[in-house]
Write an enzyme that holds these catalytic residues in place. Structure first.
Site, PDB file in Angstrom:
ATOM      1  N   LYS B  76       1.191  -1.488  -0.353  1.00 25.98           N
ATOM      2  CA  LYS B  76      -0.223  -0.363  -0.159  1.00 25.98           C
ATOM      3  C   LYS B  76       0.708   1.197  -0.010  1.00 25.98           C
ATOM      4  O   LYS B  76       1.966   1.369   0.623  1.00 25.98           O
ATOM      5  CB  LYS B  76      -0.907  -0.452   1.157  1.00 25.98           C
ATOM      6  CG  LYS B  76      -1.745   0.791   0.943  1.00 25.98           C
ATOM      7  CD  LYS B  76      -2.825   1.070   2.274  1.00 25.98           C
ATOM      8  CE  LYS B  76      -3.882   2.079   2.737  1.00 25.98           C
ATOM      9  NZ  LYS B  76      -5.115   1.363   3.782  1.00 25.98           N
ATOM     10  N   SER B 151      -9.839   2.267   2.947  1.00 30.53           N
ATOM     11  CA  SER B 151      -8.602   2.582   1.941  1.00 30.53           C
ATOM     12  C   SER B 151      -7.805   1.915   1.204  1.00 30.53           C
ATOM     13  O   SER B 151      -6.850   2.147   0.250  1.00 30.53           O
ATOM     14  CB  SER B 151      -8.296   3.542   2.338  1.00 30.53           C
ATOM     15  OG  SER B 151      -7.425   2.608   3.459  1.00 30.53           O
ATOM     16  N   SER B 175     -10.017  -0.493   6.730  1.00 35.45           N
ATOM     17  CA  SER B 175      -9.297  -0.129   5.570  1.00 35.45           C
ATOM     18  C   SER B 175      -8.662  -0.827   4.842  1.00 35.45           C
ATOM     19  O   SER B 175      -8.784  -1.531   3.384  1.00 35.45           O
ATOM     20  CB  SER B 175      -8.543   0.786   5.228  1.00 35.45           C
ATOM     21  OG  SER B 175      -9.011   1.762   5.179  1.00 35.45           O
TER      22      SER B 175
END
Lengths: 484, 481
Positions: B76, B151, B175
């Site tokens: 990420k 996210s 997330s």
């Protein structure tokens, strides 16, 4: 009304950098100076994703500062973020302790002279909290830019907040001086004003004599020398008195002191005051202290000024002299070390407060980095006391030690100042002198004792300092009497 | 080859059936082919990946392997990677190249894992759709007209579309779990304090936690084994011993007490989702588990308290982006103030600005007690309610999200609705608990439905084992991208 019709009410916030090797939340060096931006890392320069790690020593030093200032130590303390934008603050928040500071409620006794009168007072400490210092801005006027130096970012700092207990510039000055000395003795700060390692915010208001309610205060930020603290307060008393005399009102505001002009100037009023939006820093766990931690830290606290003064007085040193020694930690430490070699407090004090202080005041000795050691000085004083060198020669020897360093005995030997009272050598020389000066000896025998001086001079000349005058005199007298 | 689990890849790599370079190359090829539609990668580090694969092959050849040696992973883009641009999907950090590695990257490196690149996310991890990304608005591999969740949408989509073997995400209020649910894969949020946050670009420090997204619960356990544990750089990481997180796999579900907290199945949860999760609970029953009905009265306040805490912390965490030292700097003269205002106005997207404003408001003097103070009080209440529930049962099962993945144009315009959709996941972060999301069904359109298994603090091993037990009794349908 005049200035003397008002009573000034003064409180201080004293910031002092702690002497830890590394910064409070990372492992960078906390030492003063260094090439710009060489003592910083991703953590103290606030790069994304970095996290603070508490320096245990900084916490211990803050606790020591607390004990030195007679505080209660809080069993738990919580780190808060103080949020504001400024280019020298790379995270845009300062990690501090607002709601649960580490030290609470202390008291510092001060002694000072005012109008020739000796006075004593105790100033209460509201609390002490630990926080990180910010960086420094360097303004390059030539190129019209400002640059940031983050070396100081994250250097641990204690903020000592007093109660508004001071009533004169002299009290405030003395308090800062006293606290600086206590922190030095506790070994937690060097309190060097010129390096910004101690500085103060001054809160001051006036109230008419006889009033019980404090007036509106002004806060003067970042005053960085004892002299400036004194002058700031003097100036503010005048400024506020003038306003009040005119029937005006003092505005609650933040001001700064301009040392060149000796004036304070408004920075911002209460209406523009920052909202720091304090909240507990979620990156750092609260500090919990166990009784045994506190006991250990308390017992590791070195001898403090009060104890040392008492000890010196008990050694037979006059109070005034003792206080002079104690008032500079380096000198007192020097004295302590000298005592380990030569246990004669009085003569060491005389030499330190006399010869050494004189040269320090003349700027011949850098007290931080003297060319000589305490042990060498102790041996020199002992040599002088035991008449291995004369008092005058001792001064000459010390002069060389102060300039270039060196062993006092070796200097004395090299310069022929060493007095070796070898009696057989003395009697040998006396015999030679008597044999060579028959006329003078006969004069002496016939009662003309004035020639003794001449014979004494002849002996001394030949012995060239190899014996003390006392020994020569005794031996010569003995010899001449035996001839009579 | 690209759809194998890590466990299967390990076997093939160690037996010499496939080579590490070959495996990495297959992913790089597939990224090149598929990612222009999926838009999951912000940065592909092909050269670095091939070098790491070559190094991994050497370790494999010499027999010096860990479970992750040679396994290609996506990271990420809010996890700092030394020398590789790390953007947090924000214009603000478009050109930010960290001079240091996050602790999790150091650990993956020493395990011999291969990094394929950095994947998209909602800007600064603020959102549940990956549509607030300033660079790649990732799509759902099951339906390109829908969101992958967020996210960590780039991480979940890349795993679901076989563009990596597994990925790291971060979870502040769901997330990791919600995008895993939307993309039909498995995602684990560890206990707060289990994995170092050093190098994770902070959103809300008291809630953020890095965790794996993978094709199975066991794979999640293998990655957690590599990244968990005490770290000198993060004072909030626990010093407790790290177990083998796969050690409970194969545990007998007989007698395990599963909490069914009624509030998580109430109004607002789609019928299809509710049915699917309840039927998964029936599967556990058939394995011998007992179901205990429980209640969490404070759940109705969870969203409000979560957003107050998260935004308050975010407002402070994001204040450092002033355009002075790094990051986006506006091209304006004038004062320091002008520069900071312009840089932040240009650098941050709308959702980030909204949360900064909200957070600043909540912390302002005069409002602190009413907002932040109250939210902290609720945090305590929610923790107590969880403690009560775990007094009666071993695990809790809830839907991961009230709906399946929605269209890329839905919800975004209505922040309140978007925030409300997090109510299934946020309490786990508030209470610092571990939770895993795994696929438990598909809706009529074939979109995946996820359930979350929540465990006691530090008991990741049980949630992994429970999810693994279900995964062995469930046939996943792969995305057809």
């Amino acid at each position: 009304m005049s200035v003397s019709d008002y009573i000034p009410v003064i409180g201080l916030e004293i910031h002092s950098e702690l002497l830890t090797n590394s910064k409070v939340f990372c492992t960078c060096s906390a030492e003063f100076g260094g090439e710009k931006n060489t003592r910083c890392c991703p953590v103290c320069s606030g790069l994304p994703g970095t996290l603070p790690i508490i320096n245990r020593t900084a916490v211990e030093y803050a606790i020591k500062a607390g004990y030195a200032l007679g505080c209660e130590i809080s069993k738990f303390s919580v780190w808060d973020r103080k949020n504001y934008f400024y280019p020298d603050l790379p995270k845009a928040y300062q990690i501090s302790e607002l709601y649960h500071p580490i030290c609470l409620e202390g008291a510092v006794p001060i002694e000072y002279e005012e109008n020739g009168e000796k006075k004593q007072k105790t100033i209460r400490i509201n609390h002490i909290h630990l926080e990180e210092d910010a960086g420094k801005l360097v303004h390059d006027d030539l190129n019209g830019v400002s640059l940031c130096d983050y070396n100081r970012c994250g250097v641990p700092l204690v903020e000592i907040v007093t109660e508004p207990d001071m009533r004169s510039p002299e009290e405030a000055r003395t308090l800062v001086e006293t606290i600086a000395l206590l922190l030095q003795y506790a070994g937690v700060s060097d309190c060097k004003m010129e390096e910004g390692s101690i500085r103060a915010d001054v809160n001051i208001s006036l109230m008419p004599k006889g009033a019980t309610e404090f007036g509106t205060r002004a806060e003067i930020k970042n005053v960085n020398s004892l002299k400036s603290i004194y002058r700031t307060i003097e100036y503010e008393i005048k400024r506020q008195a003038q306003i009040l005399d005119r029937g005006g009102k003092v505005i609650q505001e933040t001001r700064r002191f301009d040392a060149n002009k000796g004036e304070t100037k408004s920075m911002r009023t209460k209406e523009d005051a920052h909202d720091y939006k304090y909240f507990p820093d979620p990156d750092i766990l609260q500090v919990n202290l166990r009784d045994e931690d506190l006991e250990r830290i308390k017992s590791s606290l070195p001898e403090m000024p009060r104890e040392r003064t008492a000890k010196y007085i008990a050694m037979g040193i006059p109070e005034k002299e003792a206080k002079v020694i104690v008032s500079t930690k380096l000198i007192s430490d020097f004295f302590e070390e000298a005592l380990t070699v030569y246990d004669s407090p009085k003569s060491l004090v005389n030499f330190i407060n006399g010869e050494i202080m004189r040269r320090i005041n003349l700027g011949e000795i850098d007290i931080e980095k003297p060319a000589f050691t305490a042990k060498e000085v102790a041996r020199l004083v002992e040599m002088s006391d035991t008449e291995k060198v004369s008092k005058n020669d001792a001064k000459t020897i010390f002069r060389e030690m102060a300039e270039k360093g060196g062993d006092p005995e070796e200097i004395a030997k090299r310069e022929g100042m060493l007095i070796v009272s070898d009696v057989s050598k003395v009697t040998g020389v006396i015999d030679e002198v008597i044999a060579a000066n028959e006329k003078a000896v006969n004069q002496y025998k016939s009662g003309d004792k004035k020639v003794f001086g001449f014979l004494m001079g002849q002996c001394s000349k030949q012995l060239r300092g190899a014996a003390t005058p006392k020994v020569i005199k005794e031996e010569l007298e003995k010899k001449l009497e035996s001839l009579c | 080859m690209v759809s194998m689990t890590i466990k299967e890849m390990r076997r093939s790599l160690d037996s010499g059936e496939i080579g590490a370079a070959e495996l990495t190359k297959s992913y790089l090829d597939r990224i090149e082919k598929v990612d222009p539609q999926l838009e999951s990668y912000i940065t592909v580090t092909a050269e670095k990946a091939l070098a790491e694969a070559a190094a991994a092959q050497k370790r494999i050849d010499s027999g010096d392997t860990t479970p992750l040696t040679g396994i290609p992973l996506a990271i990420k883009d809010n996890i700092c990677t030394e020398g590789v641009r790390t953007t947090a999907a924000s214009r603000m950090l478009e050109n930010f190249v960290p001079p240091y590695n996050a602790t999790v990257m150091e650990r993956l490196d020493s395990a011999g894992a291969v990094m394929l690149g950095k994947v998209s996310m909602d800007e600064f991890a603020m959102g549940g759709s990956t549509q607030t990304s300033a660079f790649k608005k990732t799509k759902n591999p099951y339906d390109l007209s829908r969101v992958p969740g967020g996210s960590s949408g780039g991480s979940a989509a890349a795993v679901g579309a076989d563009l990596c073997a597994a990925a790291l995400g971060s979870d502040t209020g769901g997330s990791i779990r919600q995008p895993a649910s939307f993309c039909g894969v498995t995602g684990l949020k560890p206990t707060y304090g289990r994995v170092s946050r050093y190098g994770l670009i902070a959103f809300a420090s008291s809630l953020d936690q890095i965790g794996p997204i993978a094709r199975s619960a066991e794979d999640c356990g293998l990655i957690l084994n590599a990244i968990a544990g005490y770290d000198y750089h993060d004072g909030t990481v626990s010093r407790r011993d790290v177990p083998d997180f796969c050690e409970k796999i194969g545990m007998d579900m007989k007698g395990v007490k599963i909490g069914l907290v009624s509030e998580f199945f109430a109004e607002g949860v789609d019928d299809e989702v509710r049915k699917s999760v309840l039927s998964a609970i029936d599967t556990y029953k058939s394995m011998g588990a007992e179901v205990v009905e429980c209640s969490m009265p404070s759940l109705k306040y969870a969203i409000a308290s979560y957003y107050l805490i998260a935004c308050a912390e975010a407002s402070s965490n994001l204040a450092r982006y002033d355009g002075i030292k790094y990051g986006h700097r506006a091209d304006v003269g004038g004062s320091y103030n002008d520069l900071v205002v312009a840089s932040r106005s240009e650098g941050f997207g709308d959702e980030v600005k909204r949360r900064i404003l909200l957070g600043n408001y909540a912390l302002s003097s005069g409002y602190y007690d009413a907002y932040y103070g109250k939210a902290m009080g609720l945090k305590q209440k929610i923790r107590e309610e969880y403690a009560d529930i775990f007094g009666k049962c071993d695990l809790i099962i809830t839907p991961t999200a009230p709906t399946v993945a929605y269209g890329t144009n839905e919800n975004i315009a209505d922040p309140k609705k978007m925030y409300q959709a997090d109510f299934c996941t946020v309490t786990v972060n508030i209470a610092s608990l571990p939770a895993i999301s795994t696929t438990c069904g598909y809706d009529a359109q074939g979109m995946p439905i996820g359930m979350s298994i929540v465990g006691r603090m530090w008991d990741e091993a049980s949630v992994i084992a429970a999810a693994d037990a279900f995964e062995h009794n469930f046939d996943r349908i792969k995305a057809k991208i």
